[in-house]
Design an enzyme around this catalytic site. Structure first.
Site, PDB file in Angstrom:
ATOM      1  N   THR A 199       0.854  -1.194   0.000  1.00 33.97           N
ATOM      2  CA  THR A 199       0.000   0.000   0.000  1.00 33.97           C
ATOM      3  C   THR A 199       0.888   1.242   0.000  1.00 33.97           C
ATOM      4  O   THR A 199       1.738   1.398   0.865  1.00 33.97           O
ATOM      5  CB  THR A 199      -0.902  -0.019   1.247  1.00 33.97           C
ATOM      6  OG1 THR A 199      -1.800  -1.114   1.129  1.00 33.97           O
ATOM      7  CG2 THR A 199      -1.714   1.267   1.358  1.00 33.97           C
ATOM      8  N   HIS A 253      -7.284 -11.193  -2.127  1.00 36.21           N
ATOM      9  CA  HIS A 253      -6.708 -10.842  -0.821  1.00 36.21           C
ATOM     10  C   HIS A 253      -7.620 -11.375   0.280  1.00 36.21           C
ATOM     11  O   HIS A 253      -8.695 -10.843   0.535  1.00 36.21           O
ATOM     12  CB  HIS A 253      -6.596  -9.319  -0.730  1.00 36.21           C
ATOM     13  CG  HIS A 253      -5.805  -8.813   0.444  1.00 36.21           C
ATOM     14  ND1 HIS A 253      -5.384  -9.614   1.473  1.00 36.21           N
ATOM     15  CD2 HIS A 253      -5.344  -7.561   0.733  1.00 36.21           C
ATOM     16  CE1 HIS A 253      -4.703  -8.876   2.355  1.00 36.21           C
ATOM     17  NE2 HIS A 253      -4.669  -7.622   1.928  1.00 36.21           N
ATOM     18  N   ASN A 302      -4.629 -10.622   6.416  1.00 34.83           N
ATOM     19  CA  ASN A 302      -4.326  -9.370   7.126  1.00 34.83           C
ATOM     20  C   ASN A 302      -5.524  -8.649   7.736  1.00 34.83           C
ATOM     21  O   ASN A 302      -5.490  -7.443   7.936  1.00 34.83           O
ATOM     22  CB  ASN A 302      -3.540  -8.416   6.212  1.00 34.83           C
ATOM     23  CG  ASN A 302      -2.224  -9.035   5.755  1.00 34.83           C
ATOM     24  OD1 ASN A 302      -1.746  -9.983   6.367  1.00 34.83           O
ATOM     25  ND2 ASN A 302      -1.640  -8.510   4.697  1.00 34.83           N
ATOM     26  N   TYR A 351      -8.640  -8.197   6.602  1.00 38.58           N
ATOM     27  CA  TYR A 351      -9.634  -7.546   5.743  1.00 38.58           C
ATOM     28  C   TYR A 351     -10.830  -8.488   5.518  1.00 38.58           C
ATOM     29  O   TYR A 351     -10.898  -9.558   6.123  1.00 38.58           O
ATOM     30  CB  TYR A 351      -8.951  -7.042   4.464  1.00 38.58           C
ATOM     31  CG  TYR A 351      -7.884  -6.023   4.830  1.00 38.58           C
ATOM     32  CD1 TYR A 351      -8.253  -4.775   5.355  1.00 38.58           C
ATOM     33  CD2 TYR A 351      -6.526  -6.323   4.773  1.00 38.58           C
ATOM     34  CE1 TYR A 351      -7.295  -3.845   5.771  1.00 38.58           C
ATOM     35  CE2 TYR A 351      -5.555  -5.393   5.184  1.00 38.58           C
ATOM     36  CZ  TYR A 351      -5.959  -4.158   5.681  1.00 38.58           C
ATOM     37  OH  TYR A 351      -5.015  -3.245   6.114  1.00 38.58           O
ATOM     38  N   ASN A 354      -4.649  -5.653  12.591  1.00 42.06           N
ATOM     39  CA  ASN A 354      -6.072  -5.338  12.458  1.00 42.06           C
ATOM     40  C   ASN A 354      -6.933  -6.080  13.473  1.00 42.06           C
ATOM     41  O   ASN A 354      -8.094  -6.381  13.229  1.00 42.06           O
ATOM     42  CB  ASN A 354      -6.578  -5.572  11.024  1.00 42.06           C
ATOM     43  CG  ASN A 354      -6.155  -4.464  10.076  1.00 42.06           C
ATOM     44  OD1 ASN A 354      -6.022  -3.308  10.491  1.00 42.06           O
ATOM     45  ND2 ASN A 354      -5.925  -4.806   8.814  1.00 42.06           N
TER      46      ASN A 354
HETATM   47  C1  PHB Z   1      -1.729  -1.313   5.113  1.00 44.17           C
HETATM   48  O1  PHB Z   1      -2.087  -0.349   4.409  1.00 44.17           O
HETATM   49  O2  PHB Z   1      -1.143  -1.143   6.182  1.00 44.17           O
HETATM   50  C2  PHB Z   1      -2.000  -2.673   4.653  1.00 44.17           C
HETATM   51  C3  PHB Z   1      -2.739  -2.872   3.525  1.00 44.17           C
HETATM   52  C4  PHB Z   1      -2.995  -4.152   3.074  1.00 44.17           C
HETATM   53  C5  PHB Z   1      -2.500  -5.216   3.771  1.00 44.17           C
HETATM   54  C6  PHB Z   1      -1.743  -5.023   4.908  1.00 44.17           C
HETATM   55  C7  PHB Z   1      -1.497  -3.757   5.341  1.00 44.17           C
HETATM   56  O3  PHB Z   1      -2.737  -6.451   3.377  1.00 44.17           O
END
Ligand code: PHB
Length: 357
Positions: A25, A174, A177, A179, A234
């Protein structure tokens, strides 16, 4: 014997080497989510990677969770990405796009009509959302109704069609993490009592339906999936990650995907991780296995030569070294990454890291 510099095929995607640029990102697109010329330069500079995985890219307006992300759902975004894929292909590189829905890791100020973020269950994450107005407390998300899930699957389908039109070599779903899809997988965030919650089969159902839909459009040999079994980032946890992610790995085998991409620990120094046997997950996995998490040249080569991984994804080193492949090949010194310019800003810390002279 194979090493990081040996070619490999991940499904239908032929890589000239096994060094993958991890999804990163960078928050440098325009606020309508259209990739710009600076983004084109950044990706093209890194085309000597065997494969580039784009930064996580929202599949719809409701999928956004941070400022200045590129999207993959409007015509203008497709046109912007087309310039990226053409520039990478012109330099002999391969590039897939990472399809992203952030679920609860968002904020009304980032969403259409100040909507509440959506999630499997109405559980507020600890921590703060990154917004255009700075860090703000997360809000309690709205639990998705069962009847709303087909529309989310359709968003993945639409984004996949957009990705193919933009010239990508494939897509990565994805599911890591913390999401949306990961929120369904892990029972810290999924308290549902319908057929999308409870048992491992139920918690994996949305991911499997998304994968099936994406595969039907792109072809399984152009689809990868990213998982992060024990990443606490997260505010994530699961009561039995080994059982859950062994199960997910085995279920994904049925699709004969291009690859499984595994975050083998915690990101953003997210603290202690639960114990997990990634070698076992790898043994269960019938597709190519891509390893990720703080690998360097030595550990990357060891992962390949031992058979642990078919490819290795590198994150921070690719931020600071557009020519990371050549630097590893020749044992040239590496540029240091400046973490202050990771998220947002200009060409500084983005496209101005020097190639080795
Ligand atoms: C972040 O922006 O910190 C981020 C984004 C996507 C990910 C992990 C971290 O999979």
């Amino acid at each position: 014997m194979s090493d990081l510099f040996s070619p490999v095929k991940l499904g239908a995607i032929a890589l000239k080497n096994r060094m993958v640029m991890a999804p990163l990102t960078r928050n440098r697109s325009s606020n309508d989510g259209v990739p710009n010329d600076l983004n084109v330069t950044y990706y093209a500079q890194r085309a000597s990677a065997g494969l580039i995985i784009t930064e996580a890219t929202p599949i719809s307006a409701m999928a956004h969770g941070y400022p200045l992300l590129p999207g993959i759902y409007t015509d203008a975004q497709v046109a912007g990405w087309k310039k990226v894929t053409q520039a990478v292909h012109a330099k002999g590189g391969k590039i897939v796009i990472q399809l992203w829905h952030v679920g609860r890791i968002s904020h009304p100020s980032l969403l259409p009509n100040q909507a509440l973020p959506v999630a499997p269950s109405a559980i507020k994450p600890a921590g703060k959302a990154v917004t255009y107005e700075g860090l703000q407390d997360f809000v309690t998300p709205r639990a998705l109704m069962r009847e709303e899930l087909p529309a989310i699957i359709q968003e993945y389908e639409h984004a996949t069609r957009c990705a193919l039109e933009a010239g990508f070599d494939g897509v990565e779903v994805h599911s890591a993490n913390g999401y949306l899809l990961d929120q369904f997988l892990r029972d810290g965030t999924n308290h549902r009592d319908d057929e999308y919650g409870g048992s491992m089969e139920n918690r994996a159902r949305l991911l499997m339906q998304v994968v099936q839909a994406v595969v039907a459009i792109a072809g399984a040999d152009k689809v990868g999936v990213r998982l992060s079994p024990v990443n606490p980032f997260n505010d994530m946890q699961d009561s039995n990650p080994q059982a859950m992610f062994n199960y997910v790995t085995q279920q994904l085998n049925a699709y004969k995907l291009a690859y499984l991409h595994v975050v083998e620990g915690g990101i953003h120094s997210g603290g202690e991780t639960q114990p997990f046997d990634f070698a076992e997950m790898r043994r269960l996995c019938n597709s190519a296995y891509m390893a990720n998490l703080a690998y360097d040249k030595a550990r990357g080569n060891a992962a390949i030569s031992s058979g642990h991984a078919d490819a290795v994804a590198f994150g921070v080193p690719f931020i600071a070294n557009p020519d990371l492949v050549e630097r590893y090949q020749h044992d040239w010194p590496l540029n240091e990454a400046d973490s202050n310019s990771f998220y947002g800003g200009t060409e500084k810390g983005y496209t101005d890291y020097p190639f080795y002279q």
